[in-house]
Design an enzyme around this catalytic site. Structure first.
Site, PDB file in Angstrom:
ATOM      1  N   ASN A   6       0.975  -0.913   0.164  1.00 31.16           N
ATOM      2  CA  ASN A   6      -0.244   0.031   0.077  1.00 31.16           C
ATOM      3  C   ASN A   6       0.894   1.019  -0.101  1.00 31.16           C
ATOM      4  OD1 ASN A   6      -1.534   2.222   1.204  1.00 31.16           O
ATOM      5  ND2 ASN A   6      -3.045   0.716   1.552  1.00 31.16           N
ATOM      6  N   ASP A   8       0.173   4.786   0.180  1.00 26.21           N
ATOM      7  CA  ASP A   8      -1.279   5.656   0.113  1.00 26.21           C
ATOM      8  C   ASP A   8      -0.199   6.825   1.573  1.00 26.21           C
ATOM      9  OD1 ASP A   8      -2.879   4.711  -1.409  1.00 26.21           O
ATOM     10  OD2 ASP A   8      -4.051   4.430   0.962  1.00 26.21           O
ATOM     11  N   HIS A   9       0.797   5.930   2.437  1.00 27.58           N
ATOM     12  CA  HIS A   9       1.615   6.615   2.552  1.00 27.58           C
ATOM     13  C   HIS A   9       2.358   7.274   2.967  1.00 27.58           C
ATOM     14  CE1 HIS A   9      -0.039   3.975   5.826  1.00 27.58           C
ATOM     15  NE2 HIS A   9       0.146   3.127   4.995  1.00 27.58           N
ATOM     16  N   ARG A  17       3.427  18.693   2.275  1.00 33.83           N
ATOM     17  CA  ARG A  17       4.135  20.076   1.386  1.00 33.83           C
ATOM     18  C   ARG A  17       3.550  20.230   0.129  1.00 33.83           C
ATOM     19  NH1 ARG A  17       9.543  22.048   2.533  1.00 33.83           N
ATOM     20  NH2 ARG A  17       9.404  21.890   4.747  1.00 33.83           N
ATOM     21  N   HIS A  42      -5.463   3.373  -1.715  1.00 36.22           N
ATOM     22  CA  HIS A  42      -7.393   3.540  -1.609  1.00 36.22           C
ATOM     23  C   HIS A  42      -7.878   5.218  -1.912  1.00 36.22           C
ATOM     24  CE1 HIS A  42      -9.912   3.828   2.297  1.00 36.22           C
ATOM     25  NE2 HIS A  42     -10.928   4.112   0.573  1.00 36.22           N
ATOM     26  N   ARG A  44      -9.594   7.707  -1.246  1.00 32.99           N
ATOM     27  CA  ARG A  44     -10.632   8.105  -0.326  1.00 32.99           C
ATOM     28  C   ARG A  44     -11.951   9.298  -0.307  1.00 32.99           C
ATOM     29  NH1 ARG A  44      -9.240   5.744   5.144  1.00 32.99           N
ATOM     30  NH2 ARG A  44     -10.509   7.149   6.212  1.00 32.99           N
ATOM     31  N   ARG A  48      -8.388  12.946   0.829  1.00 32.03           N
ATOM     32  CA  ARG A  48      -6.242  13.405   1.468  1.00 32.03           C
ATOM     33  C   ARG A  48      -4.671  12.933   1.505  1.00 32.03           C
ATOM     34  NH1 ARG A  48      -8.138   9.577   7.232  1.00 32.03           N
ATOM     35  NH2 ARG A  48      -9.914  10.609   7.280  1.00 32.03           N
ATOM     36  N   HIS A  49      -5.014  11.357   0.434  1.00 29.02           N
ATOM     37  CA  HIS A  49      -3.960  11.291   0.610  1.00 29.02           C
ATOM     38  C   HIS A  49      -4.133  11.048  -1.620  1.00 29.02           C
ATOM     39  CE1 HIS A  49      -5.248   7.053   0.877  1.00 29.02           C
ATOM     40  NE2 HIS A  49      -5.687   7.796   2.364  1.00 29.02           N
ATOM     41  N   GLU A  69      -8.520   0.422  -2.998  1.00 30.93           N
ATOM     42  CA  GLU A  69      -9.050   0.607  -2.263  1.00 30.93           C
ATOM     43  C   GLU A  69     -10.529   1.361  -2.736  1.00 30.93           C
ATOM     44  OE1 GLU A  69      -7.315   0.636   1.185  1.00 30.93           O
ATOM     45  OE2 GLU A  69      -6.438  -1.234   1.196  1.00 30.93           O
ATOM     46  N   THR A  99      -7.147   5.713   9.523  1.00 32.07           N
ATOM     47  CA  THR A  99      -7.545   4.929   9.185  1.00 32.07           C
ATOM     48  C   THR A  99      -8.705   3.957   8.993  1.00 32.07           C
ATOM     49  OG1 THR A  99      -6.109   3.101   7.991  1.00 32.07           O
ATOM     50  CG2 THR A  99      -6.265   3.604  10.493  1.00 32.07           C
ATOM     51  N   THR A 100      -8.622   3.125   7.543  1.00 32.67           N
ATOM     52  CA  THR A 100      -9.767   2.417   7.793  1.00 32.67           C
ATOM     53  C   THR A 100      -9.871   1.824   9.170  1.00 32.67           C
ATOM     54  OG1 THR A 100      -9.299   1.684   5.451  1.00 32.67           O
ATOM     55  CG2 THR A 100     -10.829   0.313   6.450  1.00 32.67           C
ATOM     56  N   GLU A 150     -11.066  -9.740   2.206  1.00 37.85           N
ATOM     57  CA  GLU A 150      -9.946  -9.704   2.897  1.00 37.85           C
ATOM     58  C   GLU A 150     -10.101  -9.720   4.011  1.00 37.85           C
ATOM     59  OE1 GLU A 150      -7.135  -6.462   1.454  1.00 37.85           O
ATOM     60  OE2 GLU A 150      -6.171  -5.788   3.484  1.00 37.85           O
ATOM     61  N   HIS A 190      -3.964  -5.049   7.655  1.00 34.09           N
ATOM     62  CA  HIS A 190      -3.831  -4.240   8.384  1.00 34.09           C
ATOM     63  C   HIS A 190      -3.163  -4.626   9.546  1.00 34.09           C
ATOM     64  CE1 HIS A 190      -5.346  -0.677   9.721  1.00 34.09           C
ATOM     65  NE2 HIS A 190      -6.304   0.104   8.733  1.00 34.09           N
ATOM     66  N   GLY A 191      -2.434  -3.103   9.955  1.00 31.26           N
ATOM     67  CA  GLY A 191      -1.009  -2.963  11.163  1.00 31.26           C
ATOM     68  C   GLY A 191      -0.256  -4.414  11.281  1.00 31.26           C
ATOM     69  N   GLY A 212       1.212  -1.585   4.359  1.00 31.48           N
ATOM     70  CA  GLY A 212       1.705  -0.366   3.982  1.00 31.48           C
ATOM     71  C   GLY A 212       2.731   0.311   4.941  1.00 31.48           C
ATOM     72  N   HIS A 213       1.561   0.935   5.962  1.00 32.02           N
ATOM     73  CA  HIS A 213       2.757   1.389   7.083  1.00 32.02           C
ATOM     74  C   HIS A 213       3.648   0.767   7.531  1.00 32.02           C
ATOM     75  CE1 HIS A 213       3.087   3.668  10.994  1.00 32.02           C
ATOM     76  NE2 HIS A 213       2.864   4.778  10.302  1.00 32.02           N
TER      77      HIS A 213
HETATM   78  N1  PXP Z   1      -6.052  -3.403   4.072  1.00 32.38           N
HETATM   79  C1  PXP Z   1      -6.800  -2.140   3.323  1.00 32.38           C
HETATM   80  C2  PXP Z   1      -7.877  -3.127   3.068  1.00 32.38           C
HETATM   81  C3  PXP Z   1      -6.620  -1.746   4.260  1.00 32.38           C
HETATM   82  O1  PXP Z   1      -7.946   0.535   4.539  1.00 32.38           O
HETATM   83  C4  PXP Z   1      -5.017  -1.068   4.504  1.00 32.38           C
HETATM   84  C5  PXP Z   1      -4.901  -0.046   5.059  1.00 32.38           C
HETATM   85  O2  PXP Z   1      -4.515   1.682   4.058  1.00 32.38           O
HETATM   86  C6  PXP Z   1      -4.385  -2.007   4.659  1.00 32.38           C
HETATM   87  C7  PXP Z   1      -4.549  -3.212   3.953  1.00 32.38           C
HETATM   88  C8  PXP Z   1      -2.996  -1.536   5.325  1.00 32.38           C
HETATM   89  O3  PXP Z   1      -2.904  -1.484   6.075  1.00 32.38           O
HETATM   90  P1  PXP Z   1      -1.428  -0.597   6.973  1.00 32.38           P
HETATM   91  O4  PXP Z   1      -0.836   0.896   6.190  1.00 32.38           O
HETATM   92  O5  PXP Z   1      -1.713  -1.200   8.819  1.00 32.38           O
HETATM   93  O6  PXP Z   1      -0.477  -1.498   6.804  1.00 32.38           O
END
Ligand code: PXP
Length: 236
Positions: A6, A8-9, A17, A42, A44, A48-49, A69, A99-100, A150, A190-191, A212-213
């Protein structure tokens, strides 16, 4: 098991900026060169990103799969049908969330989601539903026509290393098994990070993890010394 990244970050940092750096498209290309199975982004409602122009560039440039997403809205369905990403992952969306936060309530919106999924599947797009790992959400998801779910690993990630870890993990494992018995393919995300990801190997048949994160966070530090050294050379 495959890895989707992911990006998005990277866009969040760029938007701080208001300029062009760091470029999320460049980030996607680096991930692609590493051999990841998909790039997740994603779009949104509040943009926002990731922005519309980013998704359009990704559709043009990527050779690997694009996983878009999106919320269950007419606007997003129109965009997906126009751009035809490899897959879409339907997520709940609240403006105020960072976040979601939770999974999609498929059981409570079964007819709405089934109607939403149908034109996407007809257009050849793979559809995934981002759900909490519960029996009722898995069973409902199997009735929608979506090919994938998912599983939301947010709670598991949060309680990893505590007394609650095994229970959270077992919900994921049992949900994945049930989903596969009902004919669904199963992703998770996620996470997830460099510690808690290892237990995903204990879940039979998981197809892809979307992360992602933790990857972008680690990249800041693995890349910081070379970035500083290069600037030092220029400054000296
Ligand atoms: N899957 C979904 C559906 C998400 O919304 C996200 C966060 O955007 C992720 C995976 C990735 O999560 P993370 O950034 O915590 O790894």
């Amino acid at each position: 098991m495959f890895l989707g990244v992911n990006i998005d970050h990277v866009a969040t940092l760029r938007n701080a900026r208001g300029g062009a750096e760091p470029d999320p498209i460049h980030a996607a290309q680096i991930c692609e060169e590493c051999g990841v199975s998909s790039i997740t982004t994603h779009l949104r409602e509040d943009r926002r990103h990731i922005k519309d122009k980013d998704v359009r560039s990704l559709v043009k440039i990527l050779k690997t799969n694009l996983n878009l997403e999106m919320a269950v809205t007419d606007e997003m369905q129109k965009i997906a049908l126009e751009l035809k990403p490899h897959s879409v992952c339907l997520v709940p969306e609240k403006r105020e969330e960072v976040t979601t936060e939770g999974g999609l309530d498929v059981k409570g919106q079964l007819s709405k989601i089934t109607k939403f999924v149908s034109p996407l599947v007809d257009a050849g797009i793979l559809v995934s539903l981002f759900i909490d790992p519960t029996e009722e959400q898995v069973i409902a998801s199997s009735k929608t026509g979506a090919q994938f779910i998912e599983l939301h690993t947010g709670h598991y990630s949060l309680v990893y290393g505590t007394l609650e870890e095994d229970e959270a993990f077992n919900h994921l494992k049992d949900s994945a098994e049930l989903a596969q018995n009902l004919g669904l393919r199963v992703n998770a995300g996620h996470g997830l990070n460099y510690h808690n990801v290892s237990r995903m190997h204990e879940i039979d048949g998981l197809y892809e993890l979307n992360i992602g994160h933790s990857i972008i966070s680690k990249a800041v530090f693995t890349g910081l010394d070379s970035a500083v050294n290069e600037m030092m050379r220029l400054v000296k």
